[in-house]
Motif scaffolding. Structure first.
Motif, PDB file in Angstrom:
ATOM      1  N   ASP A   1       0.861  -1.193   0.000  1.00  0.00           N
ATOM      2  CA  ASP A   1       0.000   0.000   0.000  1.00  0.00           C
ATOM      3  C   ASP A   1       0.893   1.237   0.000  1.00  0.00           C
ATOM      4  O   ASP A   1       1.885   1.305   0.726  1.00  0.00           O
ATOM      5  CB  ASP A   1      -0.884  -0.011   1.262  1.00  0.00           C
ATOM      6  N   ILE A   2       0.524   2.206  -0.876  1.00  0.00           N
ATOM      7  CA  ILE A   2       1.308   3.451  -0.901  1.00  0.00           C
ATOM      8  C   ILE A   2       0.921   4.297   0.323  1.00  0.00           C
ATOM      9  O   ILE A   2      -0.271   4.473   0.606  1.00  0.00           O
ATOM     10  CB  ILE A   2       1.048   4.244  -2.192  1.00  0.00           C
ATOM     11  N   ASP A   3       1.930   4.825   1.017  1.00  0.00           N
ATOM     12  CA  ASP A   3       1.664   5.592   2.243  1.00  0.00           C
ATOM     13  C   ASP A   3       1.166   6.997   1.904  1.00  0.00           C
ATOM     14  O   ASP A   3       1.677   7.645   0.968  1.00  0.00           O
ATOM     15  CB  ASP A   3       2.960   5.711   3.070  1.00  0.00           C
ATOM     16  N   ASP A   4       0.178   7.429   2.650  1.00  0.00           N
ATOM     17  CA  ASP A   4      -0.343   8.811   2.575  1.00  0.00           C
ATOM     18  C   ASP A   4      -0.648   9.263   1.143  1.00  0.00           C
ATOM     19  O   ASP A   4      -0.306  10.388   0.742  1.00  0.00           O
ATOM     20  CB  ASP A   4       0.671   9.790   3.211  1.00  0.00           C
ATOM     21  N   PHE A   5      -1.309   8.432   0.422  1.00  0.00           N
ATOM     22  CA  PHE A   5      -1.570   8.784  -0.978  1.00  0.00           C
ATOM     23  C   PHE A   5      -2.608   9.908  -1.080  1.00  0.00           C
ATOM     24  O   PHE A   5      -2.614  10.692  -2.016  1.00  0.00           O
ATOM     25  CB  PHE A   5      -2.023   7.536  -1.749  1.00  0.00           C
ATOM     26  N   LYS A   6      -3.469   9.939  -0.064  1.00  0.00           N
ATOM     27  CA  LYS A   6      -4.499  10.986  -0.048  1.00  0.00           C
ATOM     28  C   LYS A   6      -3.839  12.369  -0.080  1.00  0.00           C
ATOM     29  O   LYS A   6      -4.294  13.281  -0.765  1.00  0.00           O
ATOM     30  CB  LYS A   6      -5.351  10.810   1.214  1.00  0.00           C
ATOM     31  N   ARG A   7      -2.717  12.468   0.673  1.00  0.00           N
ATOM     32  CA  ARG A   7      -2.001  13.736   0.754  1.00  0.00           C
ATOM     33  C   ARG A   7      -1.474  14.150  -0.644  1.00  0.00           C
ATOM     34  O   ARG A   7      -1.515  15.313  -1.025  1.00  0.00           O
ATOM     35  CB  ARG A   7      -0.812  13.585   1.718  1.00  0.00           C
ATOM     36  N   ILE A   8      -1.012  13.140  -1.384  1.00  0.00           N
ATOM     37  CA  ILE A   8      -0.504  13.425  -2.742  1.00  0.00           C
ATOM     38  C   ILE A   8      -1.630  13.975  -3.605  1.00  0.00           C
ATOM     39  O   ILE A   8      -1.491  14.992  -4.290  1.00  0.00           O
ATOM     40  CB  ILE A   8       0.097  12.145  -3.373  1.00  0.00           C
ATOM     41  N   ASN A   9      -2.770  13.289  -3.523  1.00  0.00           N
ATOM     42  CA  ASN A   9      -3.935  13.736  -4.317  1.00  0.00           C
ATOM     43  C   ASN A   9      -4.335  15.144  -3.922  1.00  0.00           C
ATOM     44  O   ASN A   9      -4.600  15.988  -4.787  1.00  0.00           O
ATOM     45  CB  ASN A   9      -5.125  12.803  -4.074  1.00  0.00           C
ATOM     46  N   ASP A  10      -4.384  15.363  -2.591  1.00  0.00           N
ATOM     47  CA  ASP A  10      -4.841  16.670  -2.107  1.00  0.00           C
ATOM     48  C   ASP A  10      -3.890  17.773  -2.551  1.00  0.00           C
ATOM     49  O   ASP A  10      -4.311  18.855  -2.947  1.00  0.00           O
ATOM     50  CB  ASP A  10      -4.944  16.661  -0.564  1.00  0.00           C
TER      51      ASP A  10
ATOM     52  N   GLY B   1      -3.421  17.225  -6.900  1.00  0.00           N
ATOM     53  CA  GLY B   1      -4.591  16.970  -7.745  1.00  0.00           C
ATOM     54  C   GLY B   1      -4.645  15.508  -8.186  1.00  0.00           C
ATOM     55  O   GLY B   1      -3.632  14.800  -8.179  1.00  0.00           O
ATOM     56  N   HIS B   2      -5.867  15.111  -8.552  1.00  0.00           N
ATOM     57  CA  HIS B   2      -6.093  13.700  -8.901  1.00  0.00           C
ATOM     58  C   HIS B   2      -5.312  13.240 -10.134  1.00  0.00           C
ATOM     59  O   HIS B   2      -4.700  12.161 -10.118  1.00  0.00           O
ATOM     60  CB  HIS B   2      -7.598  13.467  -9.076  1.00  0.00           C
ATOM     61  N   PRO B   3      -5.245  14.060 -11.241  1.00  0.00           N
ATOM     62  CA  PRO B   3      -4.499  13.603 -12.429  1.00  0.00           C
ATOM     63  C   PRO B   3      -3.021  13.376 -12.125  1.00  0.00           C
ATOM     64  O   PRO B   3      -2.445  12.370 -12.557  1.00  0.00           O
ATOM     65  CB  PRO B   3      -4.675  14.745 -13.428  1.00  0.00           C
TER      66      PRO B   3
ATOM     67  N   GLY C   1      -1.889  12.622  -9.225  1.00  0.00           N
ATOM     68  CA  GLY C   1      -1.900  11.410  -8.389  1.00  0.00           C
ATOM     69  C   GLY C   1      -1.897  10.167  -9.272  1.00  0.00           C
ATOM     70  O   GLY C   1      -1.184   9.193  -9.001  1.00  0.00           O
ATOM     71  N   ASP C   2      -2.703  10.219 -10.344  1.00  0.00           N
ATOM     72  CA  ASP C   2      -2.748   9.081 -11.283  1.00  0.00           C
ATOM     73  C   ASP C   2      -1.363   8.801 -11.852  1.00  0.00           C
ATOM     74  O   ASP C   2      -0.911   7.651 -11.917  1.00  0.00           O
ATOM     75  CB  ASP C   2      -3.700   9.388 -12.446  1.00  0.00           C
ATOM     76  N   ARG C   3      -0.702   9.877 -12.295  1.00  0.00           N
ATOM     77  CA  ARG C   3       0.624   9.692 -12.914  1.00  0.00           C
ATOM     78  C   ARG C   3       1.613   9.078 -11.929  1.00  0.00           C
ATOM     79  O   ARG C   3       2.353   8.155 -12.258  1.00  0.00           O
ATOM     80  CB  ARG C   3       1.170  11.042 -13.430  1.00  0.00           C
TER      81      ARG C   3
ATOM     82  N   ALA D   1      -0.317  -7.428  -9.432  1.00  0.00           N
ATOM     83  CA  ALA D   1      -1.617  -6.932  -9.886  1.00  0.00           C
ATOM     84  C   ALA D   1      -1.992  -5.717  -9.052  1.00  0.00           C
ATOM     85  O   ALA D   1      -1.521  -5.525  -7.938  1.00  0.00           O
ATOM     86  CB  ALA D   1      -2.669  -8.024  -9.721  1.00  0.00           C
ATOM     87  N   ARG D   2      -2.828  -4.887  -9.674  1.00  0.00           N
ATOM     88  CA  ARG D   2      -3.383  -3.771  -8.873  1.00  0.00           C
ATOM     89  C   ARG D   2      -4.610  -4.325  -8.166  1.00  0.00           C
ATOM     90  O   ARG D   2      -5.560  -4.766  -8.814  1.00  0.00           O
ATOM     91  CB  ARG D   2      -3.743  -2.615  -9.813  1.00  0.00           C
ATOM     92  N   TYR D   3      -4.550  -4.286  -6.843  1.00  0.00           N
ATOM     93  CA  TYR D   3      -5.636  -4.908  -6.067  1.00  0.00           C
ATOM     94  C   TYR D   3      -6.824  -3.966  -5.961  1.00  0.00           C
ATOM     95  O   TYR D   3      -7.967  -4.356  -5.950  1.00  0.00           O
ATOM     96  CB  TYR D   3      -5.097  -5.270  -4.668  1.00  0.00           C
ATOM     97  N   GLY D   4      -6.527  -2.690  -5.940  1.00  0.00           N
ATOM     98  CA  GLY D   4      -7.573  -1.666  -5.851  1.00  0.00           C
ATOM     99  C   GLY D   4      -6.938  -0.378  -5.366  1.00  0.00           C
ATOM    100  O   GLY D   4      -5.942  -0.422  -4.643  1.00  0.00           O
ATOM    101  N   GLY D   5      -7.474   0.778  -5.772  1.00  0.00           N
ATOM    102  CA  GLY D   5      -6.939   2.074  -5.327  1.00  0.00           C
ATOM    103  C   GLY D   5      -5.431   2.130  -5.452  1.00  0.00           C
ATOM    104  O   GLY D   5      -4.865   1.914  -6.520  1.00  0.00           O
ATOM    105  N   GLU D   6      -4.756   2.370  -4.289  1.00  0.00           N
ATOM    106  CA  GLU D   6      -3.296   2.452  -4.315  1.00  0.00           C
ATOM    107  C   GLU D   6      -2.699   1.221  -3.654  1.00  0.00           C
ATOM    108  O   GLU D   6      -1.636   1.254  -3.050  1.00  0.00           O
ATOM    109  CB  GLU D   6      -2.817   3.765  -3.727  1.00  0.00           C
ATOM    110  N   GLU D   7      -3.375   0.073  -3.815  1.00  0.00           N
ATOM    111  CA  GLU D   7      -2.926  -1.195  -3.228  1.00  0.00           C
ATOM    112  C   GLU D   7      -2.541  -2.189  -4.330  1.00  0.00           C
ATOM    113  O   GLU D   7      -3.197  -2.260  -5.366  1.00  0.00           O
ATOM    114  CB  GLU D   7      -4.055  -1.811  -2.395  1.00  0.00           C
TER     115      GLU D   7
ATOM    116  N   ALA E   1       2.114  -2.819   9.616  1.00  0.00           N
ATOM    117  CA  ALA E   1       3.223  -1.954   9.198  1.00  0.00           C
ATOM    118  C   ALA E   1       2.800  -0.492   9.254  1.00  0.00           C
ATOM    119  O   ALA E   1       3.571   0.380   9.658  1.00  0.00           O
ATOM    120  CB  ALA E   1       3.667  -2.333   7.788  1.00  0.00           C
ATOM    121  N   LYS E   2       1.550  -0.209   8.828  1.00  0.00           N
ATOM    122  CA  LYS E   2       1.044   1.172   8.879  1.00  0.00           C
ATOM    123  C   LYS E   2       1.052   1.660  10.327  1.00  0.00           C
ATOM    124  O   LYS E   2       1.502   2.779  10.619  1.00  0.00           O
ATOM    125  CB  LYS E   2      -0.394   1.230   8.340  1.00  0.00           C
ATOM    126  N   LYS E   3       0.554   0.743  11.199  1.00  0.00           N
ATOM    127  CA  LYS E   3       0.451   1.136  12.607  1.00  0.00           C
ATOM    128  C   LYS E   3       1.824   1.396  13.200  1.00  0.00           C
ATOM    129  O   LYS E   3       2.016   2.256  14.040  1.00  0.00           O
ATOM    130  CB  LYS E   3      -0.272   0.032  13.395  1.00  0.00           C
TER     131      LYS E   3
END
Ligand SMILES: Nc1nc2c(ncn2[C@@H]2O[C@H](COP(=O)(O)OP(=O)(O)OP(=O)(O)O)[C@@H](O)[C@H]2O)c(=O)[nH]1
Length: 678
Positions: free
Chosen positions: A546-555, A558-560, A562-564, A584-590, A654-656
């Motif tokens: 899982d990518i750490d703090d991906f929400k922060r990157i998007n915020d 921006g979302h595009p 973030g996609d790149r 495989a991409r499991y979902g979102g940033e996982e 690991a996140k914890k």
């Protein structure tokens, strides 16, 4: 003629003896000529022209010098020491009553007076006395009323002896000995013959120049037989014009020489036809043309040798020979013999207009099986089987071009070896085929006349497939071109369908954003891998990433953006794995990663490699880190779902524990891990 020999005969081993033999023959010829000239000198007086049935009258190449004219009236000339006198005796055979022309090619003398016998005088010519009239042809006597006339008509009566006197000034503007004057005696009809053959000679020489220039420019030996032929016919025309007779010793019979050159001309024409058969692609039309022309050439030759019986060729025959030379030259330019160094002649054949033949049900079924072939080798094998079954065992070679490499497959080792030997000569024309219509083909023909047909089979840019068939020699082909085209056309259709099916299958298995496998496909593949490892009692590891703090990157970006970043990180992870690992991409940033035949200890090393690579990746606008969880198969009961759950839980741990780290699940309990903090 050397050009007809295989190249090995041109090596020093054969060339040297051949050259020695030629030198020996030339020396022999020169010796004979010298002997002939010496023998000639012993003859006190050169023969004077006399008439016979076959040669009604001929001019001796040597005029007979006389000290003074025999006629007393002519001795009244002033300053006799300034002049030389020559005499020419002519006897015209009683069977010939035509007019005769004496032709001078050049008159370099200030004075050249011809004293003609008095009979048949024409009124406008000056009469000196009862016996002779004078024709003034010297340079000094030229005027507007008496232009540079080099031809005079001789009033010869059949069956009579005529004495011609020639007076010339001793000095000539070019110091040319009178014995070497290029003069000829013609009947009127012969004179026309002479004029015609002079024009033909010019044409032949022009063609010879063009052919030799082409041979030099194209650097090819293939035009040399034609060059030899044009040289032979030019020589024949020169010989017929009479000029040649003044360059050769008198004791050689000019008739024989002309006959020999005529036979040489015909033989060289035959050699040219054979050369064309050898070096051009033979379509039925060319075969017809060439065969017809060869027949005519052979007919001419045999006709001349047997029927004409060793004499000079008649005007119609010379005309025919010249026409043949012109058509041979045209044929060479139209059929365009192949290039030097090219072992094959190569031609593009446009696709046939006619409709495809309908194959039998059985054949169509066997073609349809191509759809089920996933493996490339199986596919080529299957295509070769079909060709074997359909084209009566015609040898076939499939050429595959993939990853800048050519691979050959064939059921015939001999055919495969042959293509392999000459690969570069085959592939350069073949690779032009994709730019043409799909039904176009390349026709190769080697020097032995063997044909090879080249086809392009598919439109796949990454993997090109070509087919080369060996239908046979010349027109004795085992299959027709239409049969081959039909088959290739069907194979192409099926391959295209096959390619499209594979494309869509692949599209359905991939995640559209990252290009990694999607979840469904991962489950199919991973379950098979785990099952295979279980059967061999080998461990499999699974990583949940899982990518750490991906929400922060998007915020922040921006979302595009973030996609790149997501795509870049996905590729960084993929590139730090082994070839056999499944990601495989499991979902979102996982992401999930299956590591086949991998123990927990090996799994931690790979996970650490992935983590550090992403941590050190600096191309993204902000540092990116990963949290990873590891699980490993331990026994019979392990399923993919269990592994994913365990690895997912480990990742949460690991996140914890501060992110940017790996945590191992309970299945990896025997591991003593020591991770760098935070
Ligand atoms: N740009 C982009 N963002 C995505 C995509 N899929 C999921 N996300 C975003 O990823 C973020 C995931 O956020 P969270 O699950 O809260 O976790 P996080 O921010 O990575 O924090 P931690 O997991 O605790 O490290 C969300 O904001 C999603 O919108 C995607 O395909 N593209």
């Amino acid at each position: 003629m050397m050009v007809f020999l295989p190249r090995r005969y041109l090596s020093g081993r054969y060339l040297q003896p051949a050259l020695s033999a030629i030198c020996f023959l030339l020396l022999l010829q020169l010796s004979l000529m010298a002997w002939g000239a010496a023998a000639n000198k012993t003859i006190a007086t050169p023969p004077v022209a006399t008439g016979t049935i076959n040669h009604p009258v001929s001019l001796s190449p040597y005029l007979v010098p006389i000290t003074s004219p025999s006629d007393s009236l002519l001795q009244t000339e002033s300053e006799p020491e300034r002049y030389l006198w020559y005499q020419l005796n002519l006897v015209l055979s009683p069977d010939f009553s035509t007019d005769w022309l004496l032709v001078f090619s050049r008159i370099p003398h200030p004075v050249l007076d011809i004293y003609l016998p008095e009979n048949k005088l024409s009124t406008n010519e000056l009469s000196l006395n009862r016996q002779y009239q004078i024709k003034r042809m010297g340079v000094d006597s030229l005027s507007a009323s008496n232009p540079d006339v080099r031809t005079i008509r001789l009033p010869l009566t059949s069956g009579q002896t005529h004495k011609l006197l020639i007076k010339v000034s001793k000095q000539s503007s070019r110091n040319l000995a009178p014995e070497l004057w290029p003069a000829s005696l013609y009947s009127l009809s012969e004179y026309r013959y002479h004029a015609l053959s002079a024009s033909l000679q010019t044409i032949m020489l022009a063609m010879l120049g063009a052919v030799l220039a082409t041979a030099l420019i194209k650097k090819t030996y293939l035009y040399l037989p034609l060059g030899a032929h044009l040289s032979a016919i030019s020589l024949l025309l020169v010989a017929l014009n009479g000029s040649l007779f003044r360059l050769i010793p008198y004791n050689i019979d000019p008739g024989q020489l002309v006959s020999t050159v005529t036979v040489l001309t015909m033989l060289s024409a035959l050699a040219c036809y054979l050369n064309l058969f050898r070096v051009t692609r033979l379509t039925p039309k060319t075969i017809m043309t060439l065969s017809g022309a060869t027949l005519v050439a052979s007919g001419l030759m045999f006709g001349f040798v047997f029927a004409v019986d060793n004499t000079v060729p008649s005007l119609p025959l010379v005309l025919l020979l010249c026409l043949q030379s012109i058509s041979l030259t045209l044929l060479h330019y139209l059929l365009q013999p192949g290039q030097k160094k090219q072992p094959f002649t190569v031609n593009l054949i446009k696709g046939a207009e006619s409709k495809r033949r309908v194959f039998s049900q059985h054949f169509r079924e066997s073609l349809l099986q191509l759809n089920q072939q996933d493996d490339n080798n199986e596919l080529t094998e299957h295509i070769l089987d079909i060709i074997d079954g359909t084209l009566h065992k015609t040898p076939a070679v499939l050429l595959q071009y993939e990853n800048n490499e050519w691979q050959l497959s064939s059921h015939s080792t001999k055919a495969k070896q042959q293509i392999d030997r000459e690969l570069e000569h085959f592939v350069s024309p073949l690779t032009q085929l994709p730019d043409h219509d799909s039904d176009d083909q390349i026709h190769f023909q080697d020097k032995q006349g063997n044909s090879f047909w080249g086809f392009h089979l598919n439109d796949d840019a990454e993997r090109q497939l070509f087919l080369v068939l060996f239908p046979g020699k010349y027109q004795r082909e085992t299959i027709t071109r239409q049969q081959a085209l039909d088959l290739c056309s069907h194979i192409k259709t099926i391959l295209k369908a096959n390619q499209q099916t594979r494309f869509w299958q692949l599209q359905a298995s991939l995640d559209p954003l990252t290009g990694l496998l999607n979840r469904n496909r991962f489950f199919q593949e991973a379950e098979q891998q785990i099952e295979a490892c279980k059967q061999q009692q080998l461990p499999c590891s699974l990583l949940f990433v899982d990518i750490d703090d991906f929400k922060r990157i998007n915020d922040q970006f921006g979302h595009p953006a973030g996609d790149r970043i997501l795509v870049e990180i996905a590729h960084q992870i993929r590139d730090s794995l082994r070839q056999q690992d499944l990601i495989a991409r499991y979902g979102g940033e996982e992401f999930v990663i299956l590591l086949p035949v991998t123990s927990a200890w090996q799994g931690t090393r790979i996970a650490e490699r992935v983590r550090t690579r992403v941590e050190r990746y600096t191309a993204s606008p902000m540092p990116v880190t990963l949290s990873l969880g590891l699980a490993v198969t331990t026994g019979e009961a392990d399923s993919l779902n269990q592994l994913i759950n365990e690895a997912d839980n480990a990742m949460y741990t690991a996140k914890k524990h501060g992110k940017n780290r790996l945590e191992a699940g309970p299945s990896c309990s025997d591991l003593r891990l020591s991770w760098p903090e935070g």
